[in-house]
Design a protein around this motif. Sequence first.
Motif, PDB file in Angstrom:
ATOM      1  N   UNK A  55      45.985  33.308  30.403  1.00  0.00           N
ATOM      2  CA  UNK A  55      46.161  34.554  29.490  1.00  0.00           C
ATOM      3  C   UNK A  55      46.897  34.137  28.488  1.00  0.00           C
ATOM      4  N   UNK A  56      47.293  32.903  28.205  1.00  0.00           N
ATOM      5  CA  UNK A  56      48.160  32.383  27.057  1.00  0.00           C
ATOM      6  C   UNK A  56      47.832  30.944  26.974  1.00  0.00           C
ATOM      7  N   UNK A  57      46.943  30.270  26.400  1.00  0.00           N
ATOM      8  CA  UNK A  57      46.720  28.905  26.503  1.00  0.00           C
ATOM      9  C   UNK A  57      47.813  27.941  25.827  1.00  0.00           C
ATOM     10  N   UNK A  58      48.745  28.532  25.170  1.00  0.00           N
ATOM     11  CA  UNK A  58      49.821  27.979  24.554  1.00  0.00           C
ATOM     12  C   UNK A  58      50.801  27.645  25.571  1.00  0.00           C
ATOM     13  N   UNK A  59      50.794  28.129  26.715  1.00  0.00           N
ATOM     14  CA  UNK A  59      51.694  27.888  27.617  1.00  0.00           C
ATOM     15  C   UNK A  59      51.136  27.239  28.967  1.00  0.00           C
ATOM     16  N   UNK A  60      51.858  26.791  29.805  1.00  0.00           N
ATOM     17  CA  UNK A  60      51.600  26.239  30.882  1.00  0.00           C
ATOM     18  C   UNK A  60      52.520  27.113  32.144  1.00  0.00           C
ATOM     19  N   UNK A  94      42.031  34.902  38.497  1.00  0.00           N
ATOM     20  CA  UNK A  94      41.961  34.548  37.096  1.00  0.00           C
ATOM     21  C   UNK A  94      41.930  33.220  36.954  1.00  0.00           C
ATOM     22  N   UNK A  95      42.512  32.343  37.775  1.00  0.00           N
ATOM     23  CA  UNK A  95      42.518  30.626  37.679  1.00  0.00           C
ATOM     24  C   UNK A  95      42.747  30.193  38.864  1.00  0.00           C
ATOM     25  N   UNK A  96      42.419  28.906  39.038  1.00  0.00           N
ATOM     26  CA  UNK A  96      42.610  28.001  40.308  1.00  0.00           C
ATOM     27  C   UNK A  96      42.916  26.583  39.802  1.00  0.00           C
ATOM     28  N   UNK A 102      45.999  31.961  40.109  1.00  0.00           N
ATOM     29  CA  UNK A 102      46.718  33.151  39.662  1.00  0.00           C
ATOM     30  C   UNK A 102      45.728  34.120  39.936  1.00  0.00           C
ATOM     31  N   UNK A 103      46.146  35.616  40.259  1.00  0.00           N
ATOM     32  CA  UNK A 103      45.389  36.609  40.244  1.00  0.00           C
ATOM     33  C   UNK A 103      45.288  37.308  38.908  1.00  0.00           C
ATOM     34  N   UNK A 104      44.322  38.044  38.752  1.00  0.00           N
ATOM     35  CA  UNK A 104      44.171  38.891  37.291  1.00  0.00           C
ATOM     36  C   UNK A 104      45.387  39.751  37.042  1.00  0.00           C
ATOM     37  N   UNK A 105      46.145  40.076  38.212  1.00  0.00           N
ATOM     38  CA  UNK A 105      47.363  40.903  37.957  1.00  0.00           C
ATOM     39  C   UNK A 105      48.458  39.839  37.434  1.00  0.00           C
ATOM     40  N   UNK A 106      48.234  38.696  37.393  1.00  0.00           N
ATOM     41  CA  UNK A 106      49.208  37.786  37.266  1.00  0.00           C
ATOM     42  C   UNK A 106      50.172  37.053  38.567  1.00  0.00           C
ATOM     43  N   UNK A 107      50.020  37.549  39.496  1.00  0.00           N
ATOM     44  CA  UNK A 107      50.445  36.859  40.807  1.00  0.00           C
ATOM     45  C   UNK A 107      50.084  35.564  40.958  1.00  0.00           C
ATOM     46  N   UNK A 108      51.114  34.828  41.389  1.00  0.00           N
ATOM     47  CA  UNK A 108      50.710  33.164  41.381  1.00  0.00           C
ATOM     48  C   UNK A 108      51.032  32.958  42.912  1.00  0.00           C
ATOM     49  N   UNK A 109      49.946  32.412  43.507  1.00  0.00           N
ATOM     50  CA  UNK A 109      49.721  32.017  45.068  1.00  0.00           C
ATOM     51  C   UNK A 109      49.772  30.431  45.278  1.00  0.00           C
TER      52      UNK A 109
END
Length: 300
Positions: free
Chosen positions: A196-201, A242-244, A280-287
């Motif tokens: 959601x913010x490609x300037x961050x990790x 959202x991302x894996x 990361x889910x689309x709600x921002x939760x990280x698993x």
Amino acid sequence: MPAQRAAARRSALTGTAWRFDAIGTRWIVRAEPMPPETVRAELMAAIERFDREWSRFRADSLVCRLAREAGRVPAPPDAQVMLEAFRQVSDATGEAVNPLVGDSLARRGYDAGLSLSDRGAHPAPSPWQRVLTWDDGELALTRPATIDVGALGKGRLVDIVAGIVAEHTPGRVVVDAGGDIAVRGSAEPIGLEHPFDTSRAIGVWRVADRALCASAVNRRAWGDGLHHVLDARTGEPVRTIAATWVCADTAMRADAVATALFFDGGPRLAHAWGADWVRMTTTGTVEWSPGCDAELFLGR
């Protein structure tokens, strides 16, 4: 062959490297010591061969010929290993991942001309193994359909390139194809790009003699919520993940699991293959998987 860009970033790219564009992404190849230029020509020839066989974005490819005519052709050298991996990924995800998803992607606008014009959902053929077969040295389609190896093809090509380079150098080898990365002979810190913010990790993963591949819905996205990760059963884009990011023994397996993790069954496949993962889910939760050693910046 335009390839999905992965949500991973090298954090320590220094020294001499080969940099070039191929299959729709930027490549960086590093080795210590760097091999002679003749090796660069060898790996470029390998990339061209793979693209000519598997790209659905060039009219002269084997895949496009089969899409027009169906029938049987001599199987490319990568057919067995890739399609067997597809079979396992498909079984794990209930056919949500399917190598005949090419026409589904094209209808949503991710076609050879990158029209980005949505013509509606179109499920991929199912069961796909009745349409696509690979045996006795032949690749065959019983009817016209478009093979798309994007779920694991770039990872396979990263493994091929890394293998070519490693044959000619005794030290470190790092192959980075748009964020899908194979590391041999060293440990490399790799940042996990926030979708959601490609300037961050969201974290850093130290990868040693393995591969890290990733996928994210913010890459290859267009229109009203459309992106390159489709559920082959429906032709609709995934909405929950959202991302894996996946670390595995080969880039092909890491790439495949990174796709599978968008669906139920992905964690089970990762466990079977000995792969570690973060998503990361689309709600921002990280698993993340049990035992995953990525350093995650949670709560920062």
